[in-house]
Enzyme design. Structure first.
Site, PDB file in Angstrom:
ATOM      1  N   SER A 158      -3.026 -13.195  -0.289  1.00 13.31           N
ATOM      2  CA  SER A 158      -2.762 -13.580  -1.668  1.00 13.31           C
ATOM      3  C   SER A 158      -3.960 -13.252  -2.561  1.00 13.31           C
ATOM      4  O   SER A 158      -4.404 -12.102  -2.583  1.00 13.31           O
ATOM      5  CB  SER A 158      -2.387 -15.072  -1.708  1.00 13.31           C
ATOM      6  OG  SER A 158      -1.910 -15.455  -2.965  1.00 13.31           O
ATOM      7  N   ASP A 193       8.848 -12.545  -2.310  1.00 14.37           N
ATOM      8  CA  ASP A 193       7.596 -12.907  -2.970  1.00 14.37           C
ATOM      9  C   ASP A 193       7.522 -12.254  -4.351  1.00 14.37           C
ATOM     10  O   ASP A 193       7.745 -11.043  -4.467  1.00 14.37           O
ATOM     11  CB  ASP A 193       6.436 -12.421  -2.089  1.00 14.37           C
ATOM     12  CG  ASP A 193       5.062 -12.778  -2.622  1.00 14.37           C
ATOM     13  OD1 ASP A 193       4.958 -13.372  -3.707  1.00 14.37           O
ATOM     14  OD2 ASP A 193       4.084 -12.452  -1.918  1.00 14.37           O
ATOM     15  N   HIS A 210       6.215 -16.043  -0.165  1.00 11.73           N
ATOM     16  CA  HIS A 210       4.764 -15.976  -0.280  1.00 11.73           C
ATOM     17  C   HIS A 210       4.132 -17.111   0.534  1.00 11.73           C
ATOM     18  O   HIS A 210       4.611 -18.241   0.520  1.00 11.73           O
ATOM     19  CB  HIS A 210       4.376 -16.111  -1.756  1.00 11.73           C
ATOM     20  CG  HIS A 210       2.932 -15.874  -2.026  1.00 11.73           C
ATOM     21  ND1 HIS A 210       2.410 -14.613  -2.241  1.00 11.73           N
ATOM     22  CD2 HIS A 210       1.878 -16.731  -2.140  1.00 11.73           C
ATOM     23  CE1 HIS A 210       1.113 -14.703  -2.467  1.00 11.73           C
ATOM     24  NE2 HIS A 210       0.768 -15.978  -2.414  1.00 11.73           N
TER      25      HIS A 210
END
Length: 322
Positions: A166, A262, A292
């Site tokens: 991320s 995501d 995600h």
């Protein structure tokens, strides 16, 4: 508001059980309207469950490493006492504002176990207490320090890889690029980049995905960026906008992982396509039916261990070109 996919109808059965468990552990952990203290504590509470179990690593040590911004905690994982090993620098995710080396402990332990490398997980200063590019400079200084003290850390200073998830994938790539551009790291072995943000300001996946299950609606993402950036102009800085860099020189082989549900999925797709155009060896893995943050969920989600094993294999099959 526009139309969005019905993501809960699209995720796989195991992912659904993960989301139900997350809600039981700390419902609202990803709601950005709460205070930073509340958000960080909810995140730690929820992540503590997912970090239970997993591979054991023989040697785990927390150190304080000096940087231009003061000392930063770094947790090193070592698979044993075997000489000088490869180094994987891991930068954790959390939207730049939450998370630490504890919230990502099972991921980093697993990478150490699967790769046989020393994994150094950096506990960089969170935003908004520090703002871009403070965190990148800390990570750069940590890598430089470890390489200078290679004997103490038991690593080969020439065999360095970067990994992150991320926001951490964004910072891992930025750290590598900063060191490439300043000439402080002649080459890197690989990058393992999990569902990162690489600079897109809009995309189909941003428009159609995201919700309370991942804390990545368009408003949520804007909140995280507002906490991280010192100025709105930072969105175009090449140490944030990874896609704005020249990727044709000095970029190592990259394993780019995307989650199919995501909002940041298209960042990974775009990065992979640009790596193709730049002639950089890479593998794009898009995991269908997951959201995600799925890298945390190896206790319940089979795809997590499959992806981590694939990333470890990618690292091992791309030895440093000396």
């Amino acid at each position: 508001m526009g139309h969005k996919y019905d993501v809960p109808a699209l995720w796989c059965e195991q992912m659904g059980r993960v989301v139900d468990t997350q809600n039981e552990l700390a419902e609202g952990a990803y709601v950005t309207g709460q205070s930073l203290q509340e958000m960080r504590q909810a995140y730690r509470t929820e992540r503590a469950f997912w970090n239970e179990g997993g591979p054991e690593v023989p040697l785990t040590v927390d150190r304080k490493v000096p940087t231009r911004h003061g000392h930063v905690r770094v947790r090193s994982y070592r698979p044993g006492d075997q000489g000088s090993l490869a180094l994987i620098v891991y930068v954790h995710g959390g939207g730049w504002v939450i998370g630490d080396v504890d919230t990502h402990d099972r991921i980093t332990r697993t990478l150490c176990h699967l790769t046989g490398a020393v994994v150094a997980s950096i506990d960089y200063t969170l935003a908004p207490e520090a703002r871009f590019p403070h965190q990148i400079e800390e990570c750069r200084d940590v890598v430089a320090h470890i390489r200078r003290h290679a004997d103490e850390w038991g690593i080969d200073p020439a065999d360095v890889s970067f990994a992150g998830d991320s926001a951490g994938a964004n910072m891992a790539a930025a750290t590598m690029l900063m060191m490439r551009d300043e000439g402080s790291l002649p080459s890197a072995r690989s990058m393992l980049l999990f569902y990162g943000a690489y600079g897109l300001k809009d995309s189909m996946s941003m428009r159609l995905l995201g919700g309370p299950w991942d804390g990545l609606t368009e408003d949520d993402y804007r909140y995280y960026l507002d906490q991280y950036f010192a100025s709105p102009a930072d969105a175009d800085h090449p140490l944030f906008n990874i896609l704005a860099n020249d990727l044709s020189c000095g970029v190592p082989p990259c394993h780019v992982v995307a989650a199919g549900l995501d909002p940041l999925r298209d960042d990974s797709r775009t990065l992979a396509e640009m790596l193709t155009l730049a002639g950089v060896p890479h593998l794009l893995t898009e995991v269908e039916g997951v959201i995600h943050g799925f890298l945390h969920h190896s206790k319940m989600l089979d795809q997590t261990m499959e992806v981590l094993a694939q990333a470890a294999h990618f690292h091992l099959e791309h030895p440093l070109d000396r």
